[in-house]
Design a protein around this motif. Structure first.
Motif, PDB file in Angstrom:
ATOM      1  N   ARG A 141      22.810  -1.789 -56.710  1.00  0.00           N
ATOM      2  CA  ARG A 141      23.943  -0.875 -56.507  1.00  0.00           C
ATOM      3  C   ARG A 141      23.457   0.429 -55.875  1.00  0.00           C
ATOM      4  N   GLU A 142      22.372   0.975 -56.402  1.00  0.00           N
ATOM      5  CA  GLU A 142      21.853   2.244 -55.882  1.00  0.00           C
ATOM      6  C   GLU A 142      21.370   2.100 -54.437  1.00  0.00           C
ATOM      7  N   ARG A 143      20.775   0.968 -54.094  1.00  0.00           N
ATOM      8  CA  ARG A 143      20.294   0.754 -52.731  1.00  0.00           C
ATOM      9  C   ARG A 143      21.455   0.631 -51.749  1.00  0.00           C
ATOM     10  N   VAL A 144      22.514  -0.059 -52.161  1.00  0.00           N
ATOM     11  CA  VAL A 144      23.692  -0.190 -51.301  1.00  0.00           C
ATOM     12  C   VAL A 144      24.368   1.173 -51.140  1.00  0.00           C
ATOM     13  N   VAL A 145      24.492   1.923 -52.225  1.00  0.00           N
ATOM     14  CA  VAL A 145      25.100   3.255 -52.163  1.00  0.00           C
ATOM     15  C   VAL A 145      24.268   4.176 -51.272  1.00  0.00           C
ATOM     16  N   ASP A 146      22.949   4.037 -51.319  1.00  0.00           N
ATOM     17  CA  ASP A 146      22.082   4.862 -50.480  1.00  0.00           C
ATOM     18  C   ASP A 146      22.346   4.585 -48.998  1.00  0.00           C
ATOM     19  N   VAL A 147      22.503   3.318 -48.640  1.00  0.00           N
ATOM     20  CA  VAL A 147      22.839   2.981 -47.255  1.00  0.00           C
ATOM     21  C   VAL A 147      24.204   3.564 -46.910  1.00  0.00           C
ATOM     22  N   ARG A 148      25.162   3.454 -47.832  1.00  0.00           N
ATOM     23  CA  ARG A 148      26.496   4.017 -47.565  1.00  0.00           C
ATOM     24  C   ARG A 148      26.424   5.525 -47.358  1.00  0.00           C
ATOM     25  N   ARG A 149      25.650   6.228 -48.163  1.00  0.00           N
ATOM     26  CA  ARG A 149      25.517   7.683 -47.995  1.00  0.00           C
ATOM     27  C   ARG A 149      24.975   8.013 -46.604  1.00  0.00           C
TER      28      ARG A 149
ATOM     29  N   ARG B   8      17.597  -8.895 -48.244  1.00  0.00           N
ATOM     30  CA  ARG B   8      18.325  -9.352 -47.060  1.00  0.00           C
ATOM     31  C   ARG B   8      19.697  -8.676 -46.955  1.00  0.00           C
ATOM     32  N   LEU B   9      20.381  -8.519 -48.087  1.00  0.00           N
ATOM     33  CA  LEU B   9      21.701  -7.895 -48.090  1.00  0.00           C
ATOM     34  C   LEU B   9      21.630  -6.442 -47.631  1.00  0.00           C
ATOM     35  N   VAL B  10      20.739  -5.659 -48.230  1.00  0.00           N
ATOM     36  CA  VAL B  10      20.627  -4.240 -47.883  1.00  0.00           C
ATOM     37  C   VAL B  10      20.219  -4.077 -46.418  1.00  0.00           C
ATOM     38  N   ALA B  11      19.267  -4.890 -45.970  1.00  0.00           N
ATOM     39  CA  ALA B  11      18.835  -4.813 -44.570  1.00  0.00           C
ATOM     40  C   ALA B  11      19.966  -5.187 -43.623  1.00  0.00           C
ATOM     41  N   ALA B  12      20.764  -6.200 -43.987  1.00  0.00           N
ATOM     42  CA  ALA B  12      21.888  -6.605 -43.137  1.00  0.00           C
ATOM     43  C   ALA B  12      22.934  -5.496 -43.047  1.00  0.00           C
ATOM     44  N   LEU B  13      23.213  -4.817 -44.158  1.00  0.00           N
ATOM     45  CA  LEU B  13      24.156  -3.694 -44.130  1.00  0.00           C
ATOM     46  C   LEU B  13      23.643  -2.604 -43.188  1.00  0.00           C
TER      47      LEU B  13
END
Length: 199
Positions: free
Chosen positions: A48-56, A124-129
């Motif tokens: 969750r934190e990694r995805v939120v970091d990409v969103r920020r 893979r998910l975080v990198a794809a985002l």
């Protein structure tokens, strides 16, 4: 755009964050059919934190795109600096090494896909985002990115025609009602607030 839009108007005058909890993050990830492994991936707090970091990072770079216009009011007061956002986005994209692969079945047109040596579906998910954000920010649609400034709206949107000012018709309605209220407020005494318009 899907990732940036996980911050949205909640329908009651506030801001909702679809990624605020692990459960909400899991729900959002599983709805993203175009992401690798998203359908069955279950988030934990670290993901969750990694995805939120990409969103920020994405929202900070979206604010840079729309400048000198104002960014989304949801995070205008807490945007990370653009150079830090670039660094974080590029670092997230670089977590997965991928190579293009050509597929060409007999009697069909050739297609390309990315092949990964990465086993961890979370990486893979975080990198794809991050890669999707890089593609968008370096592509032609970037020029049409706008922040919606209708009352209570916090979305970014792609301007699809020359006169478009808001992300959706309900935001246009709220903006017109608010403008009408402001114009007539001074002319009347004891005015009431503008009527609530559903998003």
């Amino acid at each position: 755009m899907e990732l940036a839009s996980t911050i949205r108007h909640d329908g009651d005058g506030g801001v909702a964050d679809d990624l605020e909890t692990v459960r909400g993050t899991t729900r959002w990830i599983q709805q993203q059919t175009g992401l690798p492994g998203a359908g069955e991936l279950v988030a934990d707090e670290e993901l969750r934190e990694r995805v939120v970091d990409v969103r920020r990072a994405v929202r900070a770079l979206f604010a840079r795109v729309v400048s000198p216009a104002a960014p989304s009011p949801a995070d205008a007061h807490r945007l990370m600096p653009a150079d830090e956002a670039l660094e974080r986005l590029n670092a997230a994209a670089a977590q997965e090494l991928v190579a293009p692969q050509l597929e060409w079945p007999a009697e069909e047109a050739p297609t390309a896909r990315l092949s990964s040596a990465e086993d961890d579906p979370r990486v893979r998910l975080v990198a794809a985002l991050a890669r999707d954000a890089v593609d968008f920010l370096s592509g032609p649609e970037r020029e049409q990115l706008r922040a919606c400034h209708a009352p209570r709206c916090v979305r970014y949107f792609i301007k699809s025609h020359g006169r478009q000012e808001w992300c959706k018709p309900s935001c246009g309605n709220r903006a017109r009602v608010a403008r009408h209220y402001e114009r007539t407020r001074g002319a009347t005494t004891g005015g009431s607030p503008p009527p609530h318009c559903e998003p």
